[in-house]
Design an enzyme around this catalytic site. Structure first.
Site, PDB file in Angstrom:
ATOM      1  N   GLY A 238       0.817  -1.205   0.000  1.00  0.00           N
ATOM      2  CA  GLY A 238       0.000   0.000   0.000  1.00  0.00           C
ATOM      3  C   GLY A 238       0.851   1.255   0.000  1.00  0.00           C
ATOM      4  O   GLY A 238       0.809   2.035  -0.928  1.00  0.00           O
ATOM      5  N   ARG A 648       8.278  -2.956  21.846  1.00  0.00           N
ATOM      6  CA  ARG A 648       8.344  -4.414  21.766  1.00  0.00           C
ATOM      7  C   ARG A 648       8.212  -4.875  20.317  1.00  0.00           C
ATOM      8  O   ARG A 648       7.428  -4.327  19.552  1.00  0.00           O
ATOM      9  CB  ARG A 648       7.217  -5.037  22.588  1.00  0.00           C
ATOM     10  CG  ARG A 648       7.264  -6.563  22.594  1.00  0.00           C
ATOM     11  CD  ARG A 648       6.021  -7.202  23.174  1.00  0.00           C
ATOM     12  NE  ARG A 648       5.820  -6.888  24.577  1.00  0.00           N
ATOM     13  CZ  ARG A 648       6.462  -7.488  25.583  1.00  0.00           C
ATOM     14  NH1 ARG A 648       7.366  -8.412  25.345  1.00  0.00           N
ATOM     15  NH2 ARG A 648       6.205  -7.142  26.836  1.00  0.00           N
ATOM     16  N   ILE A 649       8.980  -5.902  19.980  1.00  0.00           N
ATOM     17  CA  ILE A 649       8.889  -6.488  18.641  1.00  0.00           C
ATOM     18  C   ILE A 649       7.897  -7.651  18.705  1.00  0.00           C
ATOM     19  O   ILE A 649       8.054  -8.571  19.495  1.00  0.00           O
ATOM     20  CB  ILE A 649      10.281  -6.980  18.186  1.00  0.00           C
ATOM     21  CG1 ILE A 649      11.253  -5.788  18.099  1.00  0.00           C
ATOM     22  CG2 ILE A 649      10.197  -7.709  16.855  1.00  0.00           C
ATOM     23  CD1 ILE A 649      10.799  -4.667  17.199  1.00  0.00           C
ATOM     24  N   ASN A 651       7.085  -9.785  16.194  1.00  0.00           N
ATOM     25  CA  ASN A 651       7.567 -10.961  15.472  1.00  0.00           C
ATOM     26  C   ASN A 651       8.880 -10.551  14.830  1.00  0.00           C
ATOM     27  O   ASN A 651       8.916  -9.692  13.944  1.00  0.00           O
ATOM     28  CB  ASN A 651       6.548 -11.392  14.409  1.00  0.00           C
ATOM     29  CG  ASN A 651       7.026 -12.574  13.574  1.00  0.00           C
ATOM     30  OD1 ASN A 651       8.201 -12.676  13.230  1.00  0.00           O
ATOM     31  ND2 ASN A 651       6.121 -13.471  13.237  1.00  0.00           N
ATOM     32  N   LYS A 653      10.770 -11.751  12.770  1.00  0.00           N
ATOM     33  CA  LYS A 653      10.973 -12.005  11.342  1.00  0.00           C
ATOM     34  C   LYS A 653      10.202 -10.988  10.478  1.00  0.00           C
ATOM     35  O   LYS A 653      10.771 -10.373   9.577  1.00  0.00           O
ATOM     36  CB  LYS A 653      10.504 -13.422  11.025  1.00  0.00           C
ATOM     37  CG  LYS A 653      10.955 -13.961   9.690  1.00  0.00           C
ATOM     38  CD  LYS A 653      10.639 -15.455   9.638  1.00  0.00           C
ATOM     39  CE  LYS A 653      11.181 -16.079   8.374  1.00  0.00           C
ATOM     40  NZ  LYS A 653      10.968 -17.527   8.379  1.00  0.00           N
ATOM     41  N   GLY A 722       4.420   0.969  16.013  1.00  0.00           N
ATOM     42  CA  GLY A 722       4.407   0.565  14.604  1.00  0.00           C
ATOM     43  C   GLY A 722       5.773   0.714  13.956  1.00  0.00           C
ATOM     44  O   GLY A 722       6.599   1.506  14.394  1.00  0.00           O
ATOM     45  N   GLU A 725       6.922   2.513   8.701  1.00  0.00           N
ATOM     46  CA  GLU A 725       7.445   3.675   7.985  1.00  0.00           C
ATOM     47  C   GLU A 725       8.831   4.118   8.433  1.00  0.00           C
ATOM     48  O   GLU A 725       9.620   4.632   7.643  1.00  0.00           O
ATOM     49  CB  GLU A 725       6.429   4.821   8.094  1.00  0.00           C
ATOM     50  CG  GLU A 725       5.170   4.453   7.316  1.00  0.00           C
ATOM     51  CD  GLU A 725       3.973   5.350   7.571  1.00  0.00           C
ATOM     52  OE1 GLU A 725       3.812   6.309   6.826  1.00  0.00           O
ATOM     53  OE2 GLU A 725       3.202   5.069   8.505  1.00  0.00           O
TER      54      GLU A 725
END
Ligand code: MOS
Length: 761
Positions: A238, A648-649, A651, A653, A722, A725
């Site tokens: 997107g 925090r991550i 995932n 990957k 997030g 970006e």
């Protein structure tokens, strides 16, 4: 956490690689027909006549829509909140005015795509042509100064920095330019419109926001939102162009209404260059000054850019409001109106061109003061938001500089440019700061546990290729103690509980807290059933003494005392235990908040992010090693290291993929991407991917991604911000700064094509 954070494979990976994942244009309908637009060949004026007689006789043609016969749409009313956001303040085929080259002016509907496209080429159009505006500097004197940018004052301290900057020799002042760029997700936009009678519409569409699309379609066709369903289970990228609603979506529904058959309108790669938004060009005048120790005293950042049929402008000064400890900063904008396709949000709108200017200028200032660019940034670091004077919700930027320096091998860098070489290759190192706001919006989710142990999670969010399906499954798995394999995630459908647009990097921070809250409600209901049940070994136990894993509860002090979810449901005659809830930040900040919670939401105060007390931002450090060919001026990014402080991550990957993708996006902006216009017709001269260049594998080096990984205690109970970006921000500056370190040549105009290296300094 046991499952959140783990680098599990995408849960939709198999569907994608086998072609089973269906994208908008693949939802073929019985009796479906095809539409192809006729587009303007002038950039300003009006259509005086359309002769469609030859096209009408062409094979397979069913109908040709023009402003004469097109269904009338409810007009745009700036006072009405539709729940959606038009990409441009322009409804197709409602009048005969032309604002840019390539604008939709008619639409051919035929039995096949080829017939529609062939007939479209037979439509003859007469224009009344006016002189178009195409040159930014010619039009700027007639431009306007925007007053607001994303709810904040756009013009900050206008004229206030001059006395400070003028009074010292410790200053720099340069202009940096960035070109118009276009989004090119692999999947171009497409819509299939299906009417049931005259008051129910289904649109299969490639969108970043099913709820927004529903709002816009419902409003302009005067339908109740419940009678519009947007279906978008998979989106092939997107980057902002699918965040708002563009003309083709309305055209597909208009055509389907008129011919009373389902209509598919899939736009071409060429139309991606004209009809669905772009990042507008900027010229950014930067000036800054320091004291004798190199402490910044003032930063000035003025952006000139352009708009057309929307209020959007490129907010390139955003990062300049939050980075560095300068006591005085001035941020201003001036926007001209040009007759080229309408600008819109594109991956890190504002920060992508803005960090190019700011982080190049910071580098120039460091060199001017004969300071190491990393040390200069560390010296001028701020631990609070310098504009709002709030602490950041969580901020570890200094660690990013330290880790990045180590990973790239910053100590190999020579302070003097042009000192490091391998044969004809000049080698240099550059650094830049990355930053992007951490938005969070209200979002709803429904979690349903079934007697067979399977779970269904529903939310009207979307996965635009980022991994949303996967991390929602991880969140539900973590919260319920049920393996990921048993969890089915259903998203990309406006009939699910409402969630925000997947824009502004806020899907992860918004939707997962809702999934967690709903899953917790399910788990607590199950546990309440168990502890009240004489048939349960957990009868009468205190809730705080009980843990959960693998589909059962257990007593934490004695793991053999268990009761399984399946047994609890069976004993209580329950086939389903479900909950639906809305999680929201305290201040309700962010774009595209859902209009209706699916259920009343008991939200704990501590769970809420608080905009009044904290400033929510992510940070990172971008490091580039470049090799510049002495003879040919070609720039190769040899290595790249991106260190990200994004909470925090979820995932490891999919997160790494997001940052790698962001860096590649930045390499494209740095080295090749540019939408060039032919000033005679104001049409893009770069029409396809043959001339609008994007990076290929050979342009992309080894990219090292490192996460700080500290959960943000204020954004949500999960602590994830997030990451869609931020990976792009700072990249082109890091490359420019590395090129200067390699060669002594300062590049201030993107993209850095070889001709710019060959021109004399
Ligand atoms: Mo992003 S440009 O907010 O879709």
């Amino acid at each position: 956490m046991a499952i959140i954070g783990k680098p599990i494979n995408r849960v939709d990976a198999l569907l994608k690689v086998t072609g089973a994942a269906k994208y908008a244009a693949e939802f073929n309908q019985p009796n479906m027909v095809y539409a192809f637009p006729v587009r303007s060949t002038i950039a300003k004026g009006s259509v005086s006549a359309i002769d469609s007689s030859a096209a009408e006789k062409s094979a397979g043609v069913i109908k040709i829509l023009t402003p004469e016969n097109a269904p009338q749409l409810k007009a745009i009313d700036p006072k009405v909140k539709t729940g959606g956001m038009l990409g441009e303040q322009l409804l197709p085929l409602q009048d005969n005015l032309v604002y840019y080259f390539g604008q939709y002016i008619a639409l051919v509907v035929a039995e096949t795509y080829e017939q529609a496209r062939a007939a479209a080429s037979l439509v003859k159009v007469n224009y009344s042509k006016e002189k178009h505006a195409i040159d930014l500097n010619t039009e700027l004197p007639n431009g306007y100064k925007p007053q607001k940018v994303q709810g904040e004052d756009a013009q900050v301290n206008e004229g206030k920095t001059a006395p400070v900057i003028d009074a010292t020799a410790n200053k720099i002042s340069y202009t940096y330019t960035t070109p118009t760029e276009n989004h090119h997700p692999m999947e171009p936009h497409a819509s299939i419109a299906v009417w049931e009678g005259s008051d129910k519409l289904t649109l299969y569409d490639s969108t970043q926001g099913v709820m927004g699309a529903r709002g816009t379609l419902a409003y302009h066709f005067s339908l109740t939102p419940e009678n519009v369903q947007i279906v978008s289970p998979y989106v092939g990228g997107g980057f902002g162009c699918k965040g708002s609603q563009w003309g083709h979506m309305l055209l597909a529904a208009m055509a389907a209404k008129l011919v009373q058959r389902p209509v598919k309108l899939a736009i071409t790669r060429q139309m991606m260059q004209t009809n669905v938004g772009r990042r507008p060009a900027t010229q950014q005048k930067m000036a800054m000054a320091t004291d004798d120790k190199g402490m910044l005293t003032a930063i000035r950042h003025h952006t000139d850019s352009y708009g057309n049929k929307s209020d959007f402008f490129e907010p390139s000064g955003k990062q300049t409001a939050v980075l560095y400890n300068a006591p005085l900063r001035e941020i201003t904008y001036k926007i001209a109106k040009l007759n080229i396709g309408t600008p819109t949000y594109m991956r890190a709108p504002g920060e992508t061109p803005g960090t190019f200017a700011l982080e190049s200028a910071i580098d120039e200032m460091a060199y001017k003061m004969k300071m190491d660019p990393v040390a200069f940034r560390v010296l001028n670091h701020t631990a609070e938001d310098p504009s709002k004077k709030h602490p950041f919700s969580s901020e570890n930027l200094l660690d990013c500089y330290t880790i990045g320096s180590e990973k790239i091998g910053w100590q190999q860098r020579k302070a003097e440019p042009g000192q490091l070489r391998k044969g004809k290759q000049l080698i240099g190192y550059g650094v830049a700061t990355a930053t992007y706001p951490a938005g969070r919006s209200a979002a709803s989710a429904k979690v349903q546990l079934r007697a067979d142990g399977s779970v269904i999670v529903q939310s009207a969010t979307q996965d635009i290729g980022t991994g949303t399906y996967t991390i929602i499954a991880q969140t539900a798995s973590e919260t319920l103690g049920i393996p990921v394999e048993k969890i089915t995630v259903k998203i990309g459908d406006s009939s699910f509980p409402p969630a925000p647009v997947s824009g502004g990097s806020m899907t992860t921070a918004s939707v997962n807290p809702a999934v967690m809250a709903a899953a917790e409600m399910v788990r607590k209901e199950l546990l309440a059933l168990a502890t009240a049940d004489t048939g349960s070994s957990l009868k009468g136990r205190r809730l705080e003494d009980i843990g959960y894993a693998d589909g059962h509860f257990f007593v934490t002090a004695d793991k053999t005392t268990v009761d399984s979810y399946a047994d609890i449901m069976r004993r209580n005659n329950k086939n389903i235990v479900e909950a639906c809830t809305t999680a929201m930040p305290a201040s309700g900040s962010g774009l595209g908040a859902p209009t209706a919670p699916c259920m009343e939401a008991p939200i704990d105060k501590e769970e809420n992010s608080d905009k009044e007390k904290y400033s929510f931002h992510s940070f990172g450090a971008q490091f580039a090693e470049v090799w510049v060919d002495e003879d040919f001026g070609t720039i190769r990014v040899k290595r790249f290291v991106s260190v990200q402080d994004v909470g925090r991550i979820m995932n490891e990957k999919t997160a790494r993929s997001q940052i790698i993708g962001g860096v590649i996006y930045g390499i494209g902006a740095a080295l090749m991407e540019e939408t060039a216009y032919d000033h005679r017709w104001a049409n893009p001269a770069t029409r396809t991917l043959a001339d609008y260049h994007v990076p290929v594998n050979l342009d992309v080096p080894d990219i090292g991604v490192h996460f700080i990984g500290k959960p943000d205690p204020h954004i949500s109970p999960i602590g994830a911000r997030g990451i869609g970006e931020i990976g792009t921000t700072g990249v082109s500056a890091a490359i420019a700064n590395a090129v200067f370190n390699a060669t002594g040549k300062r590049l201030r105009d993107l993209p850095f094509t070889p001709d710019k290296m060959l021109l004399k300094s």
